[in-house]
Design a protein around this motif. Sequence first.
Motif, PDB file in Angstrom:
ATOM      1  N   SER A 119      47.179  25.424  68.058  1.00 57.30           N
ATOM      2  CA  SER A 119      48.160  26.482  68.327  1.00 57.30           C
ATOM      3  C   SER A 119      48.293  27.384  67.099  1.00 57.30           C
ATOM      4  N   LEU A 120      48.772  28.585  67.314  1.00 56.77           N
ATOM      5  CA  LEU A 120      48.956  29.534  66.215  1.00 56.77           C
ATOM      6  C   LEU A 120      49.879  28.953  65.148  1.00 56.77           C
ATOM      7  N   LEU A 121      50.947  28.300  65.568  1.00 60.61           N
ATOM      8  CA  LEU A 121      51.882  27.700  64.614  1.00 60.61           C
ATOM      9  C   LEU A 121      51.173  26.666  63.740  1.00 60.61           C
ATOM     10  N   SER A 122      50.353  25.830  64.338  1.00 59.08           N
ATOM     11  CA  SER A 122      49.606  24.823  63.574  1.00 59.08           C
ATOM     12  C   SER A 122      48.615  25.475  62.623  1.00 59.08           C
ATOM     13  N   GLN A 123      47.965  26.545  63.071  1.00 55.84           N
ATOM     14  CA  GLN A 123      47.011  27.251  62.222  1.00 55.84           C
ATOM     15  C   GLN A 123      47.703  27.843  60.991  1.00 55.84           C
ATOM     16  N   VAL A 124      48.827  28.521  61.219  1.00 56.79           N
ATOM     17  CA  VAL A 124      49.561  29.135  60.106  1.00 56.79           C
ATOM     18  C   VAL A 124      50.039  28.053  59.144  1.00 56.79           C
ATOM     19  N   TRP A 125      50.558  26.964  59.675  1.00 60.57           N
ATOM     20  CA  TRP A 125      51.080  25.880  58.843  1.00 60.57           C
ATOM     21  C   TRP A 125      49.977  25.289  57.959  1.00 60.57           C
ATOM     22  N   LYS A 126      48.791  25.062  58.514  1.00 55.29           N
ATOM     23  CA  LYS A 126      47.691  24.468  57.762  1.00 55.29           C
ATOM     24  C   LYS A 126      47.279  25.366  56.595  1.00 55.29           C
ATOM     25  N   VAL A 127      47.142  26.666  56.838  1.00 53.94           N
ATOM     26  CA  VAL A 127      46.725  27.583  55.778  1.00 53.94           C
ATOM     27  C   VAL A 127      47.856  27.782  54.765  1.00 53.94           C
ATOM     28  N   LEU A 128      49.085  27.798  55.232  1.00 54.24           N
ATOM     29  CA  LEU A 128      50.224  27.930  54.326  1.00 54.24           C
ATOM     30  C   LEU A 128      50.307  26.730  53.375  1.00 54.24           C
ATOM     31  N   LEU A 129      50.100  25.535  53.881  1.00 55.25           N
ATOM     32  CA  LEU A 129      50.107  24.352  53.018  1.00 55.25           C
ATOM     33  C   LEU A 129      48.995  24.413  51.978  1.00 55.25           C
ATOM     34  N   ALA A 130      47.824  24.891  52.379  1.00 56.42           N
ATOM     35  CA  ALA A 130      46.723  25.043  51.423  1.00 56.42           C
ATOM     36  C   ALA A 130      47.083  26.071  50.355  1.00 56.42           C
ATOM     37  N   TYR A 131      47.725  27.163  50.762  1.00 54.43           N
ATOM     38  CA  TYR A 131      48.141  28.199  49.810  1.00 54.43           C
ATOM     39  C   TYR A 131      49.127  27.631  48.788  1.00 54.43           C
ATOM     40  N   VAL A 132      50.127  26.937  49.263  1.00 51.49           N
ATOM     41  CA  VAL A 132      51.136  26.364  48.364  1.00 51.49           C
ATOM     42  C   VAL A 132      50.483  25.345  47.431  1.00 51.49           C
ATOM     43  N   SER A 133      49.532  24.593  47.944  1.00 50.99           N
ATOM     44  CA  SER A 133      48.803  23.631  47.116  1.00 50.99           C
ATOM     45  C   SER A 133      47.998  24.337  46.021  1.00 50.99           C
ATOM     46  N   LEU A 134      47.365  25.458  46.364  1.00 56.26           N
ATOM     47  CA  LEU A 134      46.633  26.232  45.352  1.00 56.26           C
ATOM     48  C   LEU A 134      47.579  26.793  44.298  1.00 56.26           C
ATOM     49  N   CYS A 135      48.785  27.148  44.700  1.00 53.73           N
ATOM     50  CA  CYS A 135      49.768  27.654  43.738  1.00 53.73           C
ATOM     51  C   CYS A 135      50.110  26.582  42.705  1.00 53.73           C
ATOM     52  N   ARG A 136      50.118  25.339  43.132  1.00 53.14           N
ATOM     53  CA  ARG A 136      50.438  24.238  42.217  1.00 53.14           C
ATOM     54  C   ARG A 136      49.435  24.189  41.071  1.00 53.14           C
ATOM     55  N   ARG A 137      48.166  24.527  41.356  1.00 53.39           N
ATOM     56  CA  ARG A 137      47.155  24.491  40.290  1.00 53.39           C
ATOM     57  C   ARG A 137      47.354  25.629  39.291  1.00 53.39           C
ATOM     58  N   VAL A 138      48.020  26.716  39.714  1.00 52.51           N
ATOM     59  CA  VAL A 138      48.293  27.838  38.813  1.00 52.51           C
ATOM     60  C   VAL A 138      49.435  27.461  37.868  1.00 52.51           C
ATOM     61  N   SER A 139      50.564  27.065  38.436  1.00 47.41           N
ATOM     62  CA  SER A 139      51.711  26.648  37.622  1.00 47.41           C
ATOM     63  C   SER A 139      52.792  26.088  38.534  1.00 47.41           C
ATOM     64  N   PRO A 140      53.659  25.248  37.987  1.00 49.16           N
ATOM     65  CA  PRO A 140      54.790  24.765  38.781  1.00 49.16           C
ATOM     66  C   PRO A 140      55.684  25.910  39.258  1.00 49.16           C
ATOM     67  N   ALA A 141      55.828  26.947  38.434  1.00 52.62           N
ATOM     68  CA  ALA A 141      56.675  28.081  38.817  1.00 52.62           C
ATOM     69  C   ALA A 141      56.075  28.825  40.010  1.00 52.62           C
ATOM     70  N   ALA A 142      54.756  29.026  40.022  1.00 55.00           N
ATOM     71  CA  ALA A 142      54.102  29.694  41.156  1.00 55.00           C
ATOM     72  C   ALA A 142      54.247  28.851  42.416  1.00 55.00           C
ATOM     73  N   HIS A 143      54.108  27.542  42.275  1.00 54.29           N
ATOM     74  CA  HIS A 143      54.273  26.629  43.403  1.00 54.29           C
ATOM     75  C   HIS A 143      55.681  26.726  43.972  1.00 54.29           C
ATOM     76  N   ASP A 144      56.679  26.651  43.099  1.00 61.40           N
ATOM     77  CA  ASP A 144      58.074  26.713  43.544  1.00 61.40           C
ATOM     78  C   ASP A 144      58.398  28.058  44.193  1.00 61.40           C
ATOM     79  N   ALA A 145      57.871  29.142  43.632  1.00 56.89           N
ATOM     80  CA  ALA A 145      58.122  30.477  44.185  1.00 56.89           C
ATOM     81  C   ALA A 145      57.530  30.609  45.583  1.00 56.89           C
ATOM     82  N   ALA A 146      56.289  30.172  45.742  1.00 51.36           N
ATOM     83  CA  ALA A 146      55.633  30.276  47.043  1.00 51.36           C
ATOM     84  C   ALA A 146      56.320  29.375  48.069  1.00 51.36           C
ATOM     85  N   LEU A 147      56.667  28.170  47.661  1.00 51.38           N
ATOM     86  CA  LEU A 147      57.319  27.236  48.581  1.00 51.38           C
ATOM     87  C   LEU A 147      58.693  27.745  48.999  1.00 51.38           C
TER      88      LEU A 147
END
Length: 150
Positions: free
Chosen positions: A68-96
């Motif tokens: 479903s579209l909701l599942s697709q968006v959720w999967k990519v959003l989680l990957a995005y937030v995970s990538l933010c964690r590798r940049v910095s905790p602040a980027a992770h917190d901001a995106a989340l």
Amino acid sequence: EGSAAGAAGASLQELLEAAGLIEARNGAEDEGGAGGGDGLGSADGLAPAQQQRRWRTSREGKRYLLESLLSQVWKVLLAYVSLCRRVSPAAHDAALSLALRLPLLPAATDYPSDDLSELQRRALTDFAELLGIAFQRKPNSRRFYATPHA
């Protein structure tokens, strides 16, 4: 290209790879071997090291297309937030925090981006350009909208 400077500091290909939706092809597949023509290829404007890299849809990526579209968006959003964690905790917190805020905002109502931190504004640009869960008329717009996909 604006999204490459976003909160995650990642390209679209890196985001799709982090979500498990694409994978790098090996050299034999580039020569017409197994794996065929479902790869995404390389895009212009990439660094020389990335230009040689070829992509194909992963097994998970093929399953993703049936979700479903909701599942697709959720999967990519989680990957995005995970990538933010590798940049910095602040980027992770901001995106989340922005990702959790957007679904609470009524769609089609404009909101000021001035209320967001710099990292949240970068994430907002990525959410608009990569994920479609927000909309901005221009990348540096002072107003944004949550979309129904949020």
